[in-house]
Design a protein around this motif. Sequence first.
Motif, PDB file in Angstrom:
ATOM      1  N   GLU A 231       6.449  -8.243  -2.732  1.00  0.00           N
ATOM      2  CA  GLU A 231       5.705  -9.133  -3.614  1.00  0.00           C
ATOM      3  C   GLU A 231       4.277  -8.657  -3.800  1.00  0.00           C
ATOM      4  OE1 GLU A 231       6.025 -13.307  -2.769  1.00  0.00           O
ATOM      5  OE2 GLU A 231       8.108 -13.085  -2.191  1.00  0.00           O
ATOM      6  N   HIS A 232       3.754  -7.928  -2.802  1.00  0.00           N
ATOM      7  CA  HIS A 232       2.365  -7.480  -2.959  1.00  0.00           C
ATOM      8  C   HIS A 232       2.240  -6.469  -4.091  1.00  0.00           C
ATOM      9  CE1 HIS A 232       3.987  -4.408  -0.204  1.00  0.00           C
ATOM     10  NE2 HIS A 232       3.207  -3.617  -0.895  1.00  0.00           N
ATOM     11  N   HIS A 249      -1.525   3.165  -3.969  1.00  0.00           N
ATOM     12  CA  HIS A 249      -2.189   2.304  -2.994  1.00  0.00           C
ATOM     13  C   HIS A 249      -1.315   1.178  -2.466  1.00  0.00           C
ATOM     14  CE1 HIS A 249      -5.591   4.335  -4.847  1.00  0.00           C
ATOM     15  NE2 HIS A 249      -6.222   4.114  -3.723  1.00  0.00           N
ATOM     16  N   HIS A 250      -0.226   0.881  -3.173  1.00  0.00           N
ATOM     17  CA  HIS A 250       0.584  -0.251  -2.721  1.00  0.00           C
ATOM     18  C   HIS A 250       2.022   0.127  -2.404  1.00  0.00           C
ATOM     19  CE1 HIS A 250      -2.571  -3.218  -3.410  1.00  0.00           C
ATOM     20  NE2 HIS A 250      -2.906  -2.463  -4.428  1.00  0.00           N
ATOM     21  N   ARG A 253       1.336   4.043   0.022  1.00  0.00           N
ATOM     22  CA  ARG A 253       0.512   3.693   1.175  1.00  0.00           C
ATOM     23  C   ARG A 253       1.271   2.779   2.146  1.00  0.00           C
ATOM     24  NH1 ARG A 253      -1.505   2.229   4.923  1.00  0.00           N
ATOM     25  NH2 ARG A 253      -3.648   1.812   5.521  1.00  0.00           N
ATOM     26  N   ASN A 254       1.983   1.791   1.615  1.00  0.00           N
ATOM     27  CA  ASN A 254       2.706   0.860   2.480  1.00  0.00           C
ATOM     28  C   ASN A 254       3.937   1.481   3.102  1.00  0.00           C
ATOM     29  OD1 ASN A 254       0.945  -0.959   0.931  1.00  0.00           O
ATOM     30  ND2 ASN A 254       2.074  -2.504   2.046  1.00  0.00           N
ATOM     31  N   LEU A 327      -2.569   3.167  10.303  1.00  0.00           N
ATOM     32  CA  LEU A 327      -2.033   2.860   8.979  1.00  0.00           C
ATOM     33  C   LEU A 327      -1.673   1.395   8.831  1.00  0.00           C
ATOM     34  CD1 LEU A 327       0.236   5.971   8.392  1.00  0.00           C
ATOM     35  CD2 LEU A 327      -1.768   5.312   7.076  1.00  0.00           C
ATOM     36  N   PRO A 329      -2.594  -2.282  10.171  1.00  0.00           N
ATOM     37  CA  PRO A 329      -3.482  -3.097  11.007  1.00  0.00           C
ATOM     38  C   PRO A 329      -2.734  -4.107  11.872  1.00  0.00           C
ATOM     39  CG  PRO A 329      -3.634  -3.719   8.688  1.00  0.00           C
ATOM     40  CD  PRO A 329      -2.875  -2.435   8.744  1.00  0.00           C
ATOM     41  N   ARG A 330      -1.520  -4.466  11.451  1.00  0.00           N
ATOM     42  CA  ARG A 330      -0.796  -5.476  12.230  1.00  0.00           C
ATOM     43  C   ARG A 330      -0.390  -4.938  13.593  1.00  0.00           C
ATOM     44  NH1 ARG A 330       3.382  -6.679   7.608  1.00  0.00           N
ATOM     45  NH2 ARG A 330       2.998  -4.452   7.443  1.00  0.00           N
TER      46      ARG A 330
ATOM     47  N   ALA B 123       3.178 -12.768   1.725  1.00  0.00           N
ATOM     48  CA  ALA B 123       3.938 -11.665   1.142  1.00  0.00           C
ATOM     49  C   ALA B 123       3.229 -11.078  -0.066  1.00  0.00           C
ATOM     50  CB  ALA B 123       5.334 -12.154   0.744  1.00  0.00           C
ATOM     51  N   ALA B 124       2.474 -11.920  -0.759  1.00  0.00           N
ATOM     52  CA  ALA B 124       1.883 -11.471  -2.017  1.00  0.00           C
ATOM     53  C   ALA B 124       0.618 -10.649  -1.808  1.00  0.00           C
ATOM     54  CB  ALA B 124       1.579 -12.666  -2.910  1.00  0.00           C
ATOM     55  N   LEU B 125       0.018 -10.757  -0.623  1.00  0.00           N
ATOM     56  CA  LEU B 125      -1.137  -9.900  -0.336  1.00  0.00           C
ATOM     57  C   LEU B 125      -0.640  -8.675   0.421  1.00  0.00           C
ATOM     58  CD1 LEU B 125      -3.650 -12.671   0.748  1.00  0.00           C
ATOM     59  CD2 LEU B 125      -3.742 -11.319  -1.350  1.00  0.00           C
ATOM     60  N   ASN B 126      -1.305  -7.557   0.194  1.00  0.00           N
ATOM     61  CA  ASN B 126      -0.870  -6.320   0.854  1.00  0.00           C
ATOM     62  C   ASN B 126      -1.327  -6.318   2.312  1.00  0.00           C
ATOM     63  OD1 ASN B 126      -0.434  -3.692   1.709  1.00  0.00           O
ATOM     64  ND2 ASN B 126      -0.725  -2.876  -0.342  1.00  0.00           N
ATOM     65  N   VAL B 128      -1.618  -4.031   4.506  1.00  0.00           N
ATOM     66  CA  VAL B 128      -2.327  -2.881   5.087  1.00  0.00           C
ATOM     67  C   VAL B 128      -3.722  -2.675   4.505  1.00  0.00           C
ATOM     68  CG1 VAL B 128      -0.123  -1.753   5.540  1.00  0.00           C
ATOM     69  CG2 VAL B 128      -1.436  -1.098   3.543  1.00  0.00           C
ATOM     70  N   HIS B 129      -4.126  -3.521   3.573  1.00  0.00           N
ATOM     71  CA  HIS B 129      -5.488  -3.405   3.054  1.00  0.00           C
ATOM     72  C   HIS B 129      -6.298  -4.634   3.453  1.00  0.00           C
ATOM     73  CE1 HIS B 129      -4.625   0.167   0.796  1.00  0.00           C
ATOM     74  NE2 HIS B 129      -3.665  -0.410   0.108  1.00  0.00           N
ATOM     75  N   TYR B 133     -10.932  -5.355   0.240  1.00  0.00           N
ATOM     76  CA  TYR B 133     -10.417  -4.298  -0.633  1.00  0.00           C
ATOM     77  C   TYR B 133      -9.599  -4.898  -1.762  1.00  0.00           C
ATOM     78  CZ  TYR B 133      -7.555  -0.418  -2.255  1.00  0.00           C
ATOM     79  OH  TYR B 133      -6.920   0.502  -3.052  1.00  0.00           O
ATOM     80  N   TYR B 173      -7.851  -8.591   7.718  1.00  0.00           N
ATOM     81  CA  TYR B 173      -6.593  -8.371   7.019  1.00  0.00           C
ATOM     82  C   TYR B 173      -5.888  -9.709   6.774  1.00  0.00           C
ATOM     83  CZ  TYR B 173      -7.313  -3.478   8.004  1.00  0.00           C
ATOM     84  OH  TYR B 173      -7.840  -2.224   8.036  1.00  0.00           O
ATOM     85  N   HIS B 175      -3.113 -10.955   7.556  1.00  0.00           N
ATOM     86  CA  HIS B 175      -2.408 -11.621   8.660  1.00  0.00           C
ATOM     87  C   HIS B 175      -3.353 -12.321   9.624  1.00  0.00           C
ATOM     88  CE1 HIS B 175      -3.377  -7.806  10.723  1.00  0.00           C
ATOM     89  NE2 HIS B 175      -3.328  -8.522  11.806  1.00  0.00           N
TER      90      HIS B 175
END
Lengths: 334, 372
Positions: A231-232, A249-250, A253-254, A327, A329-330, B123-126, B128-129, B133, B173, B175
Amino acid sequence: MGRYILRRSLQAVGTLFLVVFVLHLLTTFAIQLNGNPALAFFGDRVPSASQVAAVEARFGLDDPCFDQVGNPCLGPFAERLAGYAQGDFGTNLRGREVTDIVATAAPNTLKLFAVVTVTWLVMGMFLGSMAARWRGRPADHGIRMTSVLIDAFPIFVLLLVYRYVFSVPLSEWARSTFGSDSLPAQLFRPSFDADHAWASVLVPGLLLGLAGSAAFIRLVRASQLESYAGEHVRTARSKGLHERHVLLHHVVRNSSVPVVTAVGLTFTEALAGAVITEGMMNIYGMGGVLWEAVRGSDIGLVIGVVTILAIVTVVVMIVVDVAYAALDPRIRYE
Amino acid sequence: MTAVGQMTTSAPTGGTALRAAAGETLLEVEDLAVEFRTPDGTVRAVDGLSYSVRAGETLAIVGESGCGKSVSSLAVMGLLAPTARITKGAARFRGTDLLALRPKEHRRYCGEHVAMVFQDALAALNPVHTVGYQLGEALRARHGVSRGEARRRAVELLDLVKVPNARQRVDEYPHQFSGGMRQRVMIASALAMDPEVLIADEPTTALDVTVQAQVLRLLAEIQAERTMALVLITHDMGVVAGVADDVTVMYAGRAVEQAPVREIFAAPAHPYTRALLRSVPSLATRGAAAGAGARADAKAAGGRLDVIPGRPPSPGQVPSGCPFHPRCEVAQDVCRTDPPPLAAIPAEALTTAAPRAAACHFALDVLGGARG
């Protein structure tokens, strides 16, 4: 991040210790069952008892535990660890330092690795991304078919076919066309030439890289498809960003997290492949050295080389883990 | 709960000179139809939907899951899945039909003029950024804003949506945010390019009730401040009562009733709308029900909650005639055979001047029955 790296490093030391210990147990067991490896030192000659004793003493095989099947031989193990701690990885049967042998062999392996890694990274990322981008179209089917086809040919089959079917006629043709010292003639040599190290590892490296990239292509495709459906990605598009920007980037990158993980796995796979490749293509590298050491019952050399390879692998794994955390952050904040 | 009165008053005409004057029609969807290719053949998810929304006003699109409300807004944004196809219709932003544009040009309108807030912010936000950003991304990529400036704007946006400690949180981030804060970030991200039309697809569904109210209030405030047109997609009639000016009720891909919010709560003209209103828990609709309301609400308030029998039809198997007839309590034979068109209700049947429409053969009876 610092704490994460520290934790991973400590775990790595533990892993390394386990590897070395298991290696020690296995070789000890092999010695106990197969008889004295010191005899290998004498080749076909029959040594006197005192000569054998001298050689045993020299290679640390004089401990009585080597005659008792099932004895883990912790004494010699501790001695060896103490040696490692001082940078002493022992010698081969001819008295040459293992570190010295590795120092001459490793650069060739690294060259092979460089070719392999570049090949499968480029192939995997490129073809995997293409397949994901054109999912369900002919390009996707073609790429997936190709990757399965590559998988169906193990590296040793590829090398055998190359060496016996293509290499000899190609190099003869190149030699007669361009001259025996020309680059094409070196490229297709069926065996390694230390003077033209890069040229002679290129084709085997490409083949090994190709074999490794098959699974990698599918992994890149799968992980990018997952990102595409995310969804992102839709959110990024809703911001009116260019498709190329969204892709880089999305999506890419992901999907880099599982891809980097695979880099670590494929590295170890390439390591195993290198032993076969170097053995078959007569490349004087780590794999070739190990190949010869095993065939010559050179226990000291086997243990030394495997230990060094284990260290390299563990270091690569740490690098992969750290990259992973960088890569995503979680993972960092767990 | 005086929310209805408060929020339906038209927004103060503030904002910059570039802003649309309140009341100007910004987005106009006309006769939109969307089909999906599935293994069982094509199914029509949206069928002839029309609506328009003016600057400073809120249109709520209401319906159960699968009624096509999200699909229609994704179509407007050009974000449909590859298996979907727009078969007819137009979506005009200030007269420009977005659906007739080439995808690349359509994309240019997104974010800049028409922006969208999605349902599940996690889910709608990325992941890893950083939030900063993602808030500044479009400004950087599309307007060539510098990194420092984009960050400054990101902090401003976080302040705008009332995320506390914005200067510090901008580097965190998604999360690390709570659900409500994350939805605020989602809203901020949609506002980054200062759009004139905001489509919010169930922006509060994933949130706690108390947080829902906060986020809705925030949306209403920002909309009023910027004289934005807001399309609020929801299945929650309570939410509609709180913030909407106009309501479009959708069923099986079609609009079945369109009316101003007060009128629809006071006297629904379609049996489906009436059933929806009855199925809202009484606490949430107290304000609405008290306003005269569907008499039936009294029953709901007193005891058990009314439910609509049956389930909404899947887009592949829409019943013949009126798609709602199998679940309808006033259905007659004609409903099984003839699909009712969405028709304007004659002015003499209305108590106010605002026009309204319903797709029911017995709209006048339903309307009259509600007035009792």
